[in-house]
Design an enzyme around this catalytic site. Structure first.
Site, PDB file in Angstrom:
ATOM      1  CG  ASP A  18     -47.747   1.440   9.284  1.00 47.93           C
ATOM      2  OD1 ASP A  18     -48.757   0.859   8.862  1.00 47.93           O
ATOM      3  OD2 ASP A  18     -46.787   1.746   8.549  1.00 47.93           O
ATOM      4  NE  ARG A  98     -40.039  11.840   9.252  1.00 44.04           N
ATOM      5  CZ  ARG A  98     -41.324  12.023   9.167  1.00 44.04           C
ATOM      6  NH1 ARG A  98     -41.887  13.070   9.777  1.00 44.04           N
ATOM      7  NH2 ARG A  98     -42.099  11.204   8.497  1.00 44.04           N
ATOM      8  CG  ASP A 127     -38.968   9.366   7.456  1.00 43.28           C
ATOM      9  OD1 ASP A 127     -38.218  10.308   7.149  1.00 43.28           O
ATOM     10  OD2 ASP A 127     -40.187   9.372   7.230  1.00 43.28           O
ATOM     11  CB  SER A 182     -47.449   6.102   1.871  1.00 40.67           C
ATOM     12  OG  SER A 182     -46.700   6.455   3.015  1.00 40.67           O
TER      13      SER A 182
END
Length: 407
Positions: A18, A98, A127, A182
């Site tokens: 990505d 995060r 996220d 993932s």
């Protein structure tokens, strides 16, 4: 800010499929310079390949930062002082990483004079919210580019085709087999989503798990660890002083060896959907149980109950991305104040996936008084006759209501 106004972007970059595509896409769509930032937060992966890929893509400013100790000390440990757990099961392993990444993105943007930041979070996930709420809290006028909300590359097939067309090196396919899950890893946990896990009825495959042995395969003899607490934080294991990150590395190892920390959860995302994910959190599972054990000995009853009432709110704040909010900071100040007395040692027994409190003590702050709690003669330390009035006063409203119903 329009695309034409963006001259330099700081990209949260892993070097995976990505973000490798995003790097190229940003250059093409925004005609801008890209600065890459890769965070080491204890995921246990070699990060130099990310540097090599960024260099090969022509990136001039590359940041690869070891944030492991800061992550453990300033984010994970404060969260565990609150005993935070989301919806009764999730130990917030992705959520708590995060705000640190957002903080460093903004710092690098300021250092490099960048106009914007960018991330690879999808438009369906939490996220994107966490990264951007953190960024806006720290730099209100920052421009955020979220490619997944702008482009039409909304499937793995389209991403792979884009990579092929633009000569982007990827490691998505290995030995002819598609990576099925993932995954997100850091010092606190590793998560798994996608593939067969999208069916909540399907049991995870045993070879999916990376950090833990199955409880069935764990040793037949228990492992004991003694955790020393100072102001709510673990500062030593088995008498050996350790930093916050060292504590977590050690507990991940011994916890994983004893089959501790696996969880299979269907959770409610902030964006509105339910999602199913599997997690391995060995250190966090041990830390939560042990912290509650030392608090049970040292914390005043009403202070402990107040913390328990506030904990779900605190957990939701972290899960939803409001780490840098005034409400989290206010709650943290209250929580940290209670932790001044949370000092002592907890002995934990780890056995085949179970985390068992085997003992706790505090030489300086224990509120446990054996002379009062004893079932033997307490020599007048507690007058049991006092309980009569206490019970009658607390029963008064119940008696009044009962009489009213009968009349």
């Amino acid at each position: 800010m329009s695309a034409s106004g963006v001259k330099k972007v700081v990209l949260a970059y892993s070097g995976g499929l990505d973000t490798s595509i995003i790097l190229k896409w940003l250059k093409e769509e925004y005609d801008c310079e890209v600065v890459t930032f890769t965070a080491d937060i204890g995921q246990g992966e070699e990060l130099e390949p990310a540097r090599a890929k960024a260099e090969a893509a022509g990136v001039k400013e590359i940041y690869i930062d070891d944030l492991t100790e800061e992550f453990a000390r300033d984010f994970v440990f404060p969260m565990f002082r609150a005993n935070a757990i989301y919806e009764g099961e999730y130990l917030l392993g992705t959520s708590i990483a995060r705000p640190l990444i957002a903080k460093r993105l903004i710092e690098i943007a300021n250092e490099t004079g960048a106009d914007a930041i960018s991330h690879g979070a999808t438009g369906k996930g939490n996220d994107q919210v966490r990264f951007e709420l953190g960024a806006y809290a720290l730099k209100p006028d920052v421009h955020v580019i979220a490619p997944w909300r702008e482009w039409d590359l909304l499937s793995r097939e389209k991403l792979m085709k884009y990579a092929e067309d633009h000569g982007i090196q990827i490691d998505y396919v290995k030995q002819g087999k598609k990576s099925p899950y993932s995954m997100d890893a850091n010092l606190l946990h590793i998560s798994y989503e996608g593939d067969i896990l999208e069916d909540p009825w399907a049991e995870p495959e045993e070879d999916m798990w990376r950090w833990t042995v199955s409880p069935e395969q764990a040793p037949n003899e228990p492992t004991y660890v003694e955790l020393t607490y100072a102001k709510g934080d673990i500062v030593a294991i088995d008498g050996k002083p350790m930093s916050a990150a060292e504590v977590m590395v050690h507990l991940n190892k011994v916890g994983g060896e004893n089959g501790i920390g696996r969880d299979d959860i269907v959770e409610n995302r902030y964006v509105g959907m339910k999602s199913r994910g599997c997690y391995e959190t060995p250190a966090g599972t041990i830390m939560l149980k042990a912290h509650r054990a030392i608090e049970s000995l040292t914390l005043d009853r009403e202070a402990a109950h107040l913390k328990d009432e506030l904990m779900p709110k605190y957990a939701s704040i972290v899960y939803n991305g409001y780490w840098w909010s005034p409400e989290r900071e206010a709650l943290q100040a209250l929580i940290d104040h209670t932790q001044q007395v949370v000092n002592g040692v907890v002995r934990m027994k780890l056995y085949k996936g179970n985390v068992i409190v085997a003992g706790r003590k505090s030489d300086t702050n224990s509120l446990f008084d054996a002379s009062i709690a004893t079932f033997e003669d307490d020599a007048g330390a507690y007058d049991q006759k006092d309980a009569s009035g206490f019970i009658k006063l607390n029963a008064l409203r119940l008696r009044v209501a009962s009489r009213l119903k009968k009349s």
